[in-house]
Design a protein around this motif. Structure first.
Motif, mmCIF file in Angstrom:
data_model
loop_
_atom_site.group_PDB
_atom_site.id
_atom_site.type_symbol
_atom_site.label_atom_id
_atom_site.label_comp_id
_atom_site.label_asym_id
_atom_site.label_seq_id
_atom_site.Cartn_x
_atom_site.Cartn_y
_atom_site.Cartn_z
ATOM 1 N N ARG A 7 0.824 -1.204 0.000
ATOM 2 C CA ARG A 7 0.000 0.000 0.000
ATOM 3 C C ARG A 7 0.859 1.256 0.000
ATOM 4 N NH1 ARG A 7 -3.997 -0.164 4.744
ATOM 5 N NH2 ARG A 7 -2.035 -0.284 5.830
ATOM 6 N N ALA A 8 0.310 2.320 -0.556
ATOM 7 C CA ALA A 8 0.973 3.627 -0.564
ATOM 8 C C ALA A 8 0.657 4.342 0.755
ATOM 9 C CB ALA A 8 0.492 4.449 -1.747
ATOM 10 N N CYS A 9 1.374 5.444 1.010
ATOM 11 C CA CYS A 9 1.186 6.240 2.221
ATOM 12 C C CYS A 9 0.725 7.638 1.846
ATOM 13 C CB CYS A 9 2.503 6.373 2.985
ATOM 14 S SG CYS A 9 3.191 4.827 3.564
ATOM 15 N N ARG A 10 -0.142 8.178 2.662
ATOM 16 C CA ARG A 10 -0.557 9.562 2.460
ATOM 17 C C ARG A 10 0.078 10.403 3.558
ATOM 18 N NH1 ARG A 10 -6.595 12.191 1.946
ATOM 19 N NH2 ARG A 10 -5.817 14.281 1.517
ATOM 20 N N PHE A 11 0.723 11.478 3.137
ATOM 21 C CA PHE A 11 1.334 12.426 4.078
ATOM 22 C C PHE A 11 0.930 13.812 3.619
ATOM 23 C CE2 PHE A 11 4.536 15.111 5.951
ATOM 24 C CZ PHE A 11 4.716 14.560 7.201
ATOM 25 N N ARG A 13 -1.114 16.261 1.767
ATOM 26 C CA ARG A 13 -1.948 16.137 0.567
ATOM 27 C C ARG A 13 -1.333 15.234 -0.496
ATOM 28 N NH1 ARG A 13 -4.049 22.337 -0.317
ATOM 29 N NH2 ARG A 13 -5.160 22.476 1.660
ATOM 30 N N ARG A 14 -0.188 14.651 -0.205
ATOM 31 C CA ARG A 14 0.508 13.831 -1.208
ATOM 32 C C ARG A 14 0.467 12.360 -0.851
ATOM 33 N NH1 ARG A 14 6.072 15.451 -3.279
ATOM 34 N NH2 ARG A 14 5.433 13.755 -4.607
ATOM 35 N N TRP A 15 0.569 11.531 -1.882
ATOM 36 C CA TRP A 15 0.669 10.086 -1.731
ATOM 37 C C TRP A 15 2.083 9.663 -2.108
ATOM 38 C CZ3 TRP A 15 -2.813 6.760 0.291
ATOM 39 C CH2 TRP A 15 -4.103 7.247 0.500
ATOM 40 N N TYR A 16 2.622 8.701 -1.371
ATOM 41 C CA TYR A 16 3.965 8.183 -1.627
ATOM 42 C C TYR A 16 3.877 6.667 -1.792
ATOM 43 C CZ TYR A 16 5.404 12.775 -0.117
ATOM 44 O OH TYR A 16 5.551 14.136 -0.017
ATOM 45 N N CYS A 39 7.831 5.360 3.366
ATOM 46 C CA CYS A 39 6.584 4.599 3.366
ATOM 47 C C CYS A 39 6.899 3.109 3.437
ATOM 48 C CB CYS A 39 5.799 4.920 2.094
ATOM 49 S SG CYS A 39 4.246 4.021 1.950
ATOM 50 N N THR A 44 3.531 5.467 7.368
ATOM 51 C CA THR A 44 4.581 6.477 7.252
ATOM 52 C C THR A 44 5.452 6.450 8.500
ATOM 53 O OG1 THR A 44 3.182 7.893 5.896
ATOM 54 C CG2 THR A 44 5.038 8.951 6.994
#
Length: 91
Positions: A7-11, A13-16, A39, A44
């Motif tokens: 899975r990706a991470c949200r920090f 307003r951005r996704w990593y 991530c 995070t």
């Protein structure tokens, strides 16, 4: 239910993407260059850069803005210059 992949991470307003790293941006200060985030499977993780202690009277942040270190031999002031908390001797 099983996920299709990491899975990706949200920090903010951005996704990593998984395994991506970045320096966080914190308004109103901007990018925090001394902190690194990354991530891992949707979580995070952030850590401040660790710095060794500077064992001198007047450390500098010249090469690395996150850590202080003692001046090198080539950056020493000219002979005879009186520095704070020092004594100058001549023969």
């Amino acid at each position: 239910m099983q996920a299709d992949g990491p899975r990706a991470c949200r920090f903010g307003r951005r996704w990593y993407l998984n395994n991506e790293s970045w320096h966080p941006s914190v308004p109103p200060f901007g990018e925090m260059k001394c902190i690194l985030c990354w991530c891992v499977s949707g979580e995070t993780h952030c850590q401040r850069q660790e710095c060794p202690p500077a064992a001198c009277a007047s450390p500098s942040r010249r090469d690395n803005p996150c850590c202080t270190k003692c001046r090198s031999e080539c950056e020493r002031p000219p002979v005879g210059t009186v520095l704070p908390n020092t004594v100058s001797w001549s023969t």
